[in-house]
Write a protein that holds these residues in place. Structure first.
Motif, PDB file in Angstrom:
ATOM      1  N   ILE A  14       0.849  -1.191   0.000  1.00  0.00           N
ATOM      2  CA  ILE A  14       0.000   0.000   0.000  1.00  0.00           C
ATOM      3  C   ILE A  14       0.885   1.241   0.000  1.00  0.00           C
ATOM      4  N   SER A  15       0.445   2.237  -0.726  1.00  0.00           N
ATOM      5  CA  SER A  15       1.147   3.519  -0.773  1.00  0.00           C
ATOM      6  C   SER A  15       0.153   4.607  -0.355  1.00  0.00           C
ATOM      7  N   PRO A  16       0.155   4.975   0.929  1.00  0.00           N
ATOM      8  CA  PRO A  16      -0.797   5.984   1.402  1.00  0.00           C
ATOM      9  C   PRO A  16      -0.398   7.389   0.963  1.00  0.00           C
ATOM     10  N   ASN A  17      -1.325   8.331   1.145  1.00  0.00           N
ATOM     11  CA  ASN A  17      -1.082   9.742   0.870  1.00  0.00           C
ATOM     12  C   ASN A  17      -0.794  10.000  -0.614  1.00  0.00           C
ATOM     13  N   SER A  18      -1.450   9.263  -1.496  1.00  0.00           N
ATOM     14  CA  SER A  18      -1.268   9.411  -2.938  1.00  0.00           C
ATOM     15  C   SER A  18      -2.274  10.411  -3.500  1.00  0.00           C
ATOM     16  N   LYS A  19      -2.098  10.779  -4.761  1.00  0.00           N
ATOM     17  CA  LYS A  19      -3.004  11.731  -5.405  1.00  0.00           C
ATOM     18  C   LYS A  19      -4.368  11.126  -5.663  1.00  0.00           C
ATOM     19  N   LYS A  20      -4.409   9.821  -6.002  1.00  0.00           N
ATOM     20  CA  LYS A  20      -5.687   9.159  -6.254  1.00  0.00           C
ATOM     21  C   LYS A  20      -5.605   7.689  -5.869  1.00  0.00           C
ATOM     22  N   ASN A  21      -6.778   7.080  -5.676  1.00  0.00           N
ATOM     23  CA  ASN A  21      -6.842   5.656  -5.367  1.00  0.00           C
ATOM     24  C   ASN A  21      -6.704   4.876  -6.670  1.00  0.00           C
ATOM     25  N   GLU A  22      -5.761   3.934  -6.700  1.00  0.00           N
ATOM     26  CA  GLU A  22      -5.586   3.116  -7.893  1.00  0.00           C
ATOM     27  C   GLU A  22      -4.823   1.845  -7.570  1.00  0.00           C
ATOM     28  N   ILE A  23      -4.975   0.855  -8.461  1.00  0.00           N
ATOM     29  CA  ILE A  23      -4.282  -0.420  -8.334  1.00  0.00           C
ATOM     30  C   ILE A  23      -3.238  -0.484  -9.440  1.00  0.00           C
TER      31      ILE A  23
END
Length: 92
Positions: A14-23
């Protein structure tokens, strides 16, 4: 990925604090970007909500079984629908 009769487990990063939710799926791993910050379980909650909406699976059928406080997590999906299982396998 590990599958039993009642559920299916996936290891993800998981990569939190991103610009958008994506897989993002690579040959070696699956990474999920989440907009929430990793504070007070917000990223975990956002991850479950995102996966629930993305795969159209109830939030109660998705659990973090390992890595609550880590970027590497094991997620359990309690699904018996073959279509959803195949979609999970293709995406994650």
């Amino acid at each position: 990925m590990k599958q039993t009769q009642k559920d299916i487990l996936f290891k993800i990063k998981i990569s939190p604090n991103s610009k958008k939710n994506e897989i993002i799926k690579t040959e070696t791993e699956t990474k999920i970007k989440i907009t929430a910050q990793p504070i007070d379980g917000k990223a975990n909650k956002c991850l479950i909500e995102f996966l629930s909406k993305h795969f159209k699976i109830p939030k109660t059928s998705i659990q973090i079984v390992k890595g609550e406080t880590s970027k590497e997590k094991t997620i359990k999906f309690c699904v018996s629908d073959d279509e959803k299982i195949n979609l999970l396998k293709e995406t994650l």
